[in-house]
Design a protein around this motif. Structure first.
Motif, PDB file in Angstrom:
ATOM      1  N   UNK A   1       8.269 -16.119  23.714  1.00 43.10           N
ATOM      2  CA  UNK A   1       7.576 -17.038  24.330  1.00 43.10           C
ATOM      3  C   UNK A   1       7.728 -18.415  23.451  1.00 43.10           C
ATOM      4  N   UNK A   2       8.064 -19.565  24.123  1.00 43.25           N
ATOM      5  CA  UNK A   2       7.837 -20.753  23.376  1.00 43.25           C
ATOM      6  C   UNK A   2       6.913 -21.744  23.998  1.00 43.25           C
ATOM      7  N   UNK A   3       6.061 -22.449  23.197  1.00 44.51           N
ATOM      8  CA  UNK A   3       5.125 -23.325  23.625  1.00 44.51           C
ATOM      9  C   UNK A   3       5.573 -24.698  22.934  1.00 44.51           C
ATOM     10  N   UNK A   4       5.683 -25.510  24.278  1.00 48.70           N
ATOM     11  CA  UNK A   4       6.100 -27.077  23.710  1.00 48.70           C
ATOM     12  C   UNK A   4       4.727 -27.730  24.041  1.00 48.70           C
ATOM     13  N   UNK A   5       4.286 -28.198  22.903  1.00 45.96           N
ATOM     14  CA  UNK A   5       2.882 -29.091  22.947  1.00 45.96           C
ATOM     15  C   UNK A   5       3.220 -30.583  22.943  1.00 45.96           C
TER      16      UNK A   5
ATOM     17  N   UNK B   1      -0.753 -29.266  26.527  1.00 47.71           N
ATOM     18  CA  UNK B   1      -1.217 -30.792  26.109  1.00 47.71           C
ATOM     19  C   UNK B   1      -1.058 -31.624  27.441  1.00 47.71           C
ATOM     20  N   UNK B   2      -1.427 -31.035  28.717  1.00 57.98           N
ATOM     21  CA  UNK B   2      -1.152 -31.807  29.879  1.00 57.98           C
ATOM     22  C   UNK B   2      -2.505 -32.574  30.041  1.00 57.98           C
ATOM     23  N   UNK B   3      -2.909 -33.350  29.349  1.00 61.83           N
ATOM     24  CA  UNK B   3      -4.093 -34.345  29.540  1.00 61.83           C
ATOM     25  C   UNK B   3      -4.457 -34.930  31.026  1.00 61.83           C
ATOM     26  N   UNK B   4      -5.525 -35.479  31.416  1.00 55.09           N
ATOM     27  CA  UNK B   4      -5.679 -35.962  32.826  1.00 55.09           C
ATOM     28  C   UNK B   4      -4.800 -37.188  33.121  1.00 55.09           C
ATOM     29  N   UNK B   5      -4.667 -38.314  32.147  1.00 55.16           N
ATOM     30  CA  UNK B   5      -3.679 -39.213  32.445  1.00 55.16           C
ATOM     31  C   UNK B   5      -2.375 -38.761  32.688  1.00 55.16           C
ATOM     32  N   UNK B   6      -1.894 -38.034  31.983  1.00 50.92           N
ATOM     33  CA  UNK B   6      -0.648 -37.464  31.997  1.00 50.92           C
ATOM     34  C   UNK B   6      -0.224 -36.780  33.227  1.00 50.92           C
ATOM     35  N   UNK B   7      -1.283 -35.752  33.580  1.00 52.57           N
ATOM     36  CA  UNK B   7      -1.250 -35.328  34.754  1.00 52.57           C
ATOM     37  C   UNK B   7      -1.132 -36.090  36.136  1.00 52.57           C
ATOM     38  N   UNK B   8      -1.977 -37.275  35.948  1.00 52.11           N
ATOM     39  CA  UNK B   8      -1.891 -38.252  37.240  1.00 52.11           C
ATOM     40  C   UNK B   8      -0.660 -39.216  37.341  1.00 52.11           C
ATOM     41  N   UNK B   9      -0.063 -39.342  35.910  1.00 55.33           N
ATOM     42  CA  UNK B   9       1.296 -40.128  36.070  1.00 55.33           C
ATOM     43  C   UNK B   9       2.502 -39.092  36.590  1.00 55.33           C
ATOM     44  N   UNK B  10       2.324 -37.796  36.232  1.00 55.29           N
ATOM     45  CA  UNK B  10       3.267 -36.917  36.808  1.00 55.29           C
ATOM     46  C   UNK B  10       3.241 -36.882  38.151  1.00 55.29           C
ATOM     47  N   UNK B  11       2.204 -36.740  38.682  1.00 56.88           N
ATOM     48  CA  UNK B  11       2.003 -36.857  40.075  1.00 56.88           C
ATOM     49  C   UNK B  11       2.508 -38.075  40.854  1.00 56.88           C
TER      50      UNK B  11
ATOM     51  N   UNK C   1      -4.581 -24.067  22.790  1.00 58.13           N
ATOM     52  CA  UNK C   1      -5.283 -22.730  22.762  1.00 58.13           C
ATOM     53  C   UNK C   1      -5.033 -22.114  24.016  1.00 58.13           C
ATOM     54  N   UNK C   2      -5.139 -22.837  25.188  1.00 62.04           N
ATOM     55  CA  UNK C   2      -5.020 -21.988  26.539  1.00 62.04           C
ATOM     56  C   UNK C   2      -3.580 -21.563  26.545  1.00 62.04           C
TER      57      UNK C   2
ATOM     58  N   UNK D   1      -2.115 -17.555  26.867  1.00 56.70           N
ATOM     59  CA  UNK D   1      -1.203 -17.040  27.877  1.00 56.70           C
ATOM     60  C   UNK D   1      -0.069 -16.536  27.261  1.00 56.70           C
ATOM     61  N   UNK D   2       0.477 -16.930  26.043  1.00 55.72           N
ATOM     62  CA  UNK D   2       1.655 -16.551  25.428  1.00 55.72           C
ATOM     63  C   UNK D   2       1.271 -15.063  24.749  1.00 55.72           C
ATOM     64  N   UNK D   3       0.066 -14.603  24.549  1.00 53.13           N
ATOM     65  CA  UNK D   3      -0.231 -13.652  23.847  1.00 53.13           C
ATOM     66  C   UNK D   3      -0.153 -12.532  25.032  1.00 53.13           C
ATOM     67  N   UNK D   4      -0.948 -12.633  26.309  1.00 58.59           N
ATOM     68  CA  UNK D   4      -0.840 -11.851  27.386  1.00 58.59           C
ATOM     69  C   UNK D   4       0.722 -11.391  27.562  1.00 58.59           C
TER      70      UNK D   4
END
Length: 290
Positions: free
Chosen positions: A204-208, A241-251, A267-268, A272-275
């Motif tokens: 698993x690779x996490x890109x933050x 690291x998907x913050x609200x402004x980033x999410x809105x921009x993506x949409x 952290x989230x 998930x990666x541990x699971x």
């Protein structure tokens, strides 16, 4: 005095006064401001001996004067290595070229020791100018190329430092991104991450992207390229690291990240990666009694 005679005169002066020419050239360089780069006198003398010796073999080679510097391997290498050392030492390109051109004065002084006849000195001076003007041009060109290579290498090193791959958990890697993700950084991130996945057998690779100020179409495309490369290595990829402004921009931009696992915080994502690395739960072994 024809060119061949002038050539023999210059070669004879170099052959008979090589040590004096090297000494004078060192003195001339020490008078230049380029010494602020910290080049020692012993280093200058070693360079002078090497280049003067190469100059003599070039003059004796029979090559046309205008092609000696380019075509004579020993002389070409001596000038090139001289310029690359100056580039690494931080001297300016102007001072580097002037250092090569200062050899003109040292050579002319050596020729003057053997002849005082005006026409002979003039012919020798023309030949020396033609020869060392080419050397000066090669020195300048080599210096510029050397500095550009140093800058590229330093830039890449800075990129690697600014995009480290860290081990977050057993078989879980993380890449904290800061600032804008451009093509150059994407390539470095991708190379480092894929190599780390192979070396550490990560799954698993996490890109933050918490530190990425904005996400536009180009940034999203770079992220997709990295995710696809990770998947080709057989690993899962999570973007955190998907913050609200980033999410809105993506949409608003209509960017489709639906095929990528995303989480709001690192952290989230780690949870998930541990699971994902835990695998399916172990079924209890049933013992039948009679």
């Amino acid at each position: 005095m024809n060119e061949e005679a002038a050539r023999k005169a210059v070669a004879g002066a170099v052959r008979g006064r090589a040590e004096a020419i090297a000494d004078r050239w060192v003195q001339l360089q020490m008078q230049q401001a380029a010494l602020d780069t910290g080049v020692s006198e012993s280093e200058l003398r070693e360079e002078a001996d090497t280049l003067v010796a190469a100059l003599l073999t070039g003059l004796d080679s029979g090559l046309p004067v205008d092609h000696i510097v380019d075509a004579h391997a020993e002389l070409n290498r001596a000038v090139t290595e001289f310029s690359l050392r100056r580039a690494r030492q931080g001297a300016s390109p102007t001072h580097t070229s002037l250092a090569v051109l200062a050899l003109k004065e040292a050579l002319l002084q050596a020729v003057q020791q053997d002849t005082q006849e005006g026409n002979e000195l003039f012919a020798a001076a023309l030949l020396i100018n033609r020869l060392l003007d080419v050397a000066g041009a090669l020195s300048f060109e080599t210096y510029v190329e050397g500095r550009e290579e140093i800058i590229r290498r330093q830039s890449r090193q800075l990129l690697e430092v600014s995009t480290p791959v860290v081990r977050l958990w057993h078989r879980v890697l993380g890449v904290p991104l800061i600032r804008t993700l451009d093509t150059g950084r994407t390539q470095v991130v991708m190379e480092n991450l894929l190599q780390a996945i192979q070396d550490q057998e990560a799954t698993v690779a996490i890109i933050d992207i918490t530190g990425v100020p904005t996400v536009d179409t180009a940034v999203a495309q770079h992220l997709m390229q990295t995710v696809n490369a990770v998947r080709l290595m057989g690993a899962d990829c999570i973007i955190s690291g998907i913050r609200p402004p980033i999410a809105q921009t993506i949409v608003q931009l209509g960017i489709d990240l639906s095929t990528i696992m995303t989480r709001a915080t690192l952290s989230d994502a780690l949870t998930e990666a541990i699971k994902l690395t835990a695998g399916p739960p172990v079924q209890p072994h049933t013992v039948t009694t009679r």
